[in-house]
Design an enzyme around this catalytic site. Structure first.
Site: not given
Ligand code: IMP
Length: 183
Positions: A45, A99-100, A103
């Site tokens: 991403g 990071e993209d 979340d």
């Molecule tokens: P985390 O570990 O929950 O912070 O997730 C981060 C990863 O989840 C990001 O690098 C994305 O690949 C994916 N992600 C989280 N939210 C979204 C979204 O709204 N759209 C697409 N990918 C997401």
């Protein structure tokens, strides 16, 4: 544009991404003056954001990639596996993790701890998007492009079941598309 029929709204357009990347690049250039940070981008991403950002960092930087498993569909998964590790040793390096979107925060927290454990001198985080309302671990990005509401977004690297990554803007899909693309 092929995807227009699927898009409910555009959240951040191409020009906004480009302008914000320029600002962030200038800030990083200032903050890391005299240093040679290694940019560690998380596949897949963050690739478009990395490509945009490095145009605006006026330092002798290098970049490398890691791939960690985190997401299936729209639901976050707790444990994170390293699918591809760095080719570069991080010992003594100043790392900027790219990071993209942050979340729940689990991905960057785990990767950050791993890099520090491997002897990185410092690890800061830059993310194009931040969804602070979804956080389940206590971590904050050092550089944030845009803060967004709790919505699942696609485009500029971000996917839904591997689709829509190549759109030049960040948007939200029509509700029916989240269902029709489900495998
Ligand atoms: P985390 O570990 O929950 O912070 O997730 C981060 C990863 O989840 C990001 O690098 C994305 O690949 C994916 N992600 C989280 N939210 C979204 C979204 O709204 N759209 C697409 N990918 C997401």
């Amino acid at each position: 544009m092929w995807a227009e029929k699927d898009i409910k709204k555009v959240l951040v357009n191409e020009q906004q991404i480009s302008e914000r990347s320029k600002e962030l690049g200038a800030k990083i250039t200032e903050d890391y003056a005299g240093k040679q940070p290694l940019l560690v981008a998380l596949l897949r991403g963050s690739v478009p954001f990395l490509a945009e950002l490095i145009k605006h960092i006026n330092l002798d930087i290098q970049y490398d990639f890691m791939d960690v498993s985190s997401y299936e569909g729209t639901e976050s998964i707790g444990d994170i596996r390293i699918l591809k590790d760095l080719d570069t040793s991080v010992k003594g390096l100043d790392i900027l993790l790219v990071e993209d979107i942050v979340d729940t925060g689990r991905t960057i927290q785990t990767v950050r701890e791993t890099l520090l454990h491997k002897g990185a001198n410092s690890v800061r985080i830059i993310t194009l998007l931040d969804k602070p309302s979804r956080r389940v671990v206590d971590i904050k990005a050092d550089y944030v492009g845009f803060e967004i509401e709790n919505e699942f977004v696609i485009g500029f690297g971000m996917d839904f079941n591997q689709r829509y990554r190549c759109l030049p803007y960040i948007g939200v899909l029509k509700d029916e598309c989240y269902q029709c693309n489900e495998e």
